[in-house]
Structure formats: structure tokens, C-alpha cells
Design an enzyme around this catalytic site. Structure first.
Site, PDB file in Angstrom:
ATOM      1  N   GLY A   1      -6.422  -8.224   1.435  1.00  0.00           N
ATOM      2  CA  GLY A   1      -7.744  -7.647   1.664  1.00  0.00           C
ATOM      3  C   GLY A   1      -8.800  -8.104   0.676  1.00  0.00           C
TER       4      GLY A   1
ATOM      5  CD  GLU B   1       1.713  -8.223   3.455  1.00  0.00           C
ATOM      6  OE1 GLU B   1       1.100  -8.657   4.428  1.00  0.00           O
ATOM      7  OE2 GLU B   1       1.660  -7.036   3.083  1.00  0.00           O
TER       8      GLU B   1
ATOM      9  CD  GLU C   1      -2.616  -1.714   2.230  1.00  0.00           C
ATOM     10  OE1 GLU C   1      -2.463  -1.142   3.328  1.00  0.00           O
ATOM     11  OE2 GLU C   1      -3.216  -2.803   2.116  1.00  0.00           O
TER      12      GLU C   1
HETATM   13  P1  13P Z   1      -5.148  -8.774   4.876  1.00  0.00           P
HETATM   14  O1  13P Z   1      -4.772  -9.796   5.906  1.00  0.00           O
HETATM   15  O2  13P Z   1      -6.275  -7.886   5.300  1.00  0.00           O
HETATM   16  O3  13P Z   1      -5.340  -9.388   3.525  1.00  0.00           O
HETATM   17  O4  13P Z   1      -3.880  -7.777   4.742  1.00  0.00           O
HETATM   18  C1  13P Z   1      -2.622  -8.313   4.552  1.00  0.00           C
HETATM   19  C2  13P Z   1      -1.635  -7.237   4.720  1.00  0.00           C
HETATM   20  O5  13P Z   1      -1.525  -6.344   3.906  1.00  0.00           O
HETATM   21  C3  13P Z   1      -0.808  -7.257   5.930  1.00  0.00           C
HETATM   22  O6  13P Z   1       0.234  -6.345   5.832  1.00  0.00           O
END
Ligand code: 13P
Length: 248
Positions: free
Chosen positions: A170, A164, A94
Site C-alpha cells: 500500500g 509480502e 495487517e
Molecule cells: P497493495 O497491492 O495495495 O500494496 O497490497 C498488497 C497486499 O497486502 C495484498 O495482500
């Protein structure tokens, strides 16, 4: 054996009242289990007060690459140390995609964190388009290489890597245990080619829609050493179950 480490990434969520309830629930439930929460900056003091003396560490989700000075709105590594942070997330997707953080800036932040005695949790991972184009390994290698070129492979002895896949964050779409394991093994192999001892000890977390219901199958993969948990880290029972699955 490598330790397993589950860290919660609260992202931009929480309030004093919500955090108090969440921290009060996870602290006794995770007694003796090493875990961490990475909270928004304003809540570092709250996390420190609530978790000091427990097995749960705390940290931040970002930091400045600069030490101090005229950088309005930024937060330095030494400020995070003032609140006894252990960890800081660097290069979360992000930050890379929404705030334009380049591989080079991420490497600078990683070095700033280590220089202050923080353990960076370095996030790497491909987008859906990159996975579909078959360039997952190239993307992850490029992201890792930027840090290794700047800080050296030995620096990974004092860091955590979090794989990730952006398409799993998400979205409710988790990488399958096999998909995740393949990339984790690639990361470890890449580091091993430079320094086998560092690679053997490197904690590589998986992140992306980890929940209590899928944690066990992910955490039992040989190269998955814990998780970086977003949404489920905001739900006490979910986070506790994930941490326990990793510790087992
Ligand atoms: P989620 O577990 O909500 O998919 O997010 C993962 C994340 O970006 C953790 O840094």
C-alpha cells in the site's frame, strides 16, 4: 511447469454495488485464466453467485483457528466451505501487526483451513526496519518454520505462499524484481532442503504495490508464480492486466 496464480485481496473495501460492477467486468475478461478474489466475509455469497462456473475462484481474508463454539465474531473454515471458497489468506501482515496474530496462531489457522479443504495463502514478509537490519531471511524463515513445525512440509503441497514485504504494501514502493526474486528463491530453497518435490510445485506469490505497469517484470522472475494484489485488485482494468501479465 508451475501454474501462476494472481489473487486479489480486497481488504475491507467494497459494497454490493461496487462489487457487482467489478465482478461483472473481470469475469468475462479473465475467461480461461486462473485467478482468485479474496473478499470480505459478507460478500462471499455475492462472489460465489457471480463467479460460479468461471475460471476465477473466491475466498476469504481470514478465518478462526477454532472449528465452532463460543468465539463471538469469528468465522470458521467450514463456514467458508459453505460458500464454496477455494482459498483463505492467513497471516496477512495487517492481521499480524494490527490484530496481534502470532506465528503460532497463524499456523493454527493454516491447519484449520487445510483440515476443512481450503487452500491457505500463507503470507510472510519483513518490515522496513527488519530489511534495513539485514534480517529479512531470518524473519521469513521464522514465519515459515512455525507453519512447517506445526503442519509439516508436505502440507505446503496444498498451500500457496505469498511473500509480502510490509514496506511495499500500500506504499507504492514495490520490491524490485531482483529483491523479490531473491526472497522467493530463498523460500523455495528452504522448502527444497526439506522436500524438493513440494518446493518445485510450490506457488509463491509476490505482494506489495503490484500494478499493471510493474506486473510483467515481476511475473517473469523464475521464482515468482503470481501475485497477491491489494489496491489494484479493486480496479477492474488493473486487475485484468496483472492477471494477463502473469498468465503470459
Ligand atoms: P497493495 O497491492 O495495495 O500494496 O497490497 C498488497 C497486499 O497486502 C495484498 O495482500
Amino acid at each position: 511447469m508451475r501454474k501462476k496464480l494472481v489473487a486479489g485481496n480486497w481488504k475491507m473495501n467494497g459494497s454490493l454495488a461496487e462489487n457487482a460492477a467489478l465482478l461483472a467486468a473481470i469475469k468475462p475478461a479473465l475467461a480461461g485464466i486462473e485467478a482468485a478474489v479474496c473478499v470480505p466475509f459478507p460478500y462471499l455469497a455475492q462472489a460465489q453467485a457471480a463467479l460460479a462456473g468461471s475460471s476465477i475462484a473466491w475466498g476469504a481474508q481470514n478465518l478462526s483457528d477454532q472449528a465452532k463454539g463460543a468465539y463471538t465474531g469469528e468465522v470458521s473454515a467450514s463456514m467458508l466451505r459453505d460458500f464454496a471458497c477455494t482459498y483463505v489468506i492467513v497471516g496477512h501482515s495487517e492481521r499480524r501487526s494490527l490484530y496481534g496474530e502470532s506465528d503460532e496462531l497463524v499456523a493454527k489457522k493454516y491447519m484449520a483451513a487445510q483440515a476443512a479443504g481450503l487452500v491457505p495463502i500463507l503470507c510472510v514478509g519483513e518490515s522496513l526496519a527488519e530489511r534495513e537490519a539485514g534480517v529479512t531471511e531470518q524473519v521469513v524463515a521464522r514465519q515459515l518454520d512455525a507453519v512447517i513445525a506445526a503442519a509439516g512440509v508436505a502440507s505446503l503441497a496444498n498451500a500457496v505462499v505469498a511473500y509480502e514485504p510490509v514496506w511495499a504494501i500500500g506504499t507504492g514502493k514495490t520490491a524490485s524484481p531482483e529483491q523479490a526474486q531473491a526472497v522467493h528463491a530463498f523460500i523455495r530453497g528452504k522448502v527444497a532442503a526439506l522436500d524438493p518435490a513440494v518446493a518445485a510445485g510450490l506457488v509463491i506469490q509476490y505482494g506489495g504495490s503490484v500494478k499493471a505497469s510493474n506486473a510483467a517484470e515481476l511475473m517473469t522472475q523464475p521464482d515468482i508464480d503470481g501475485g497477491l494484489i491489494g489496491g489494484a485488485s479493486l480496479v477492474a482494468d488493473e486487475f485484468i492486466a496483472i492477471c494477463r501479465a502473469a498468465a503470459n
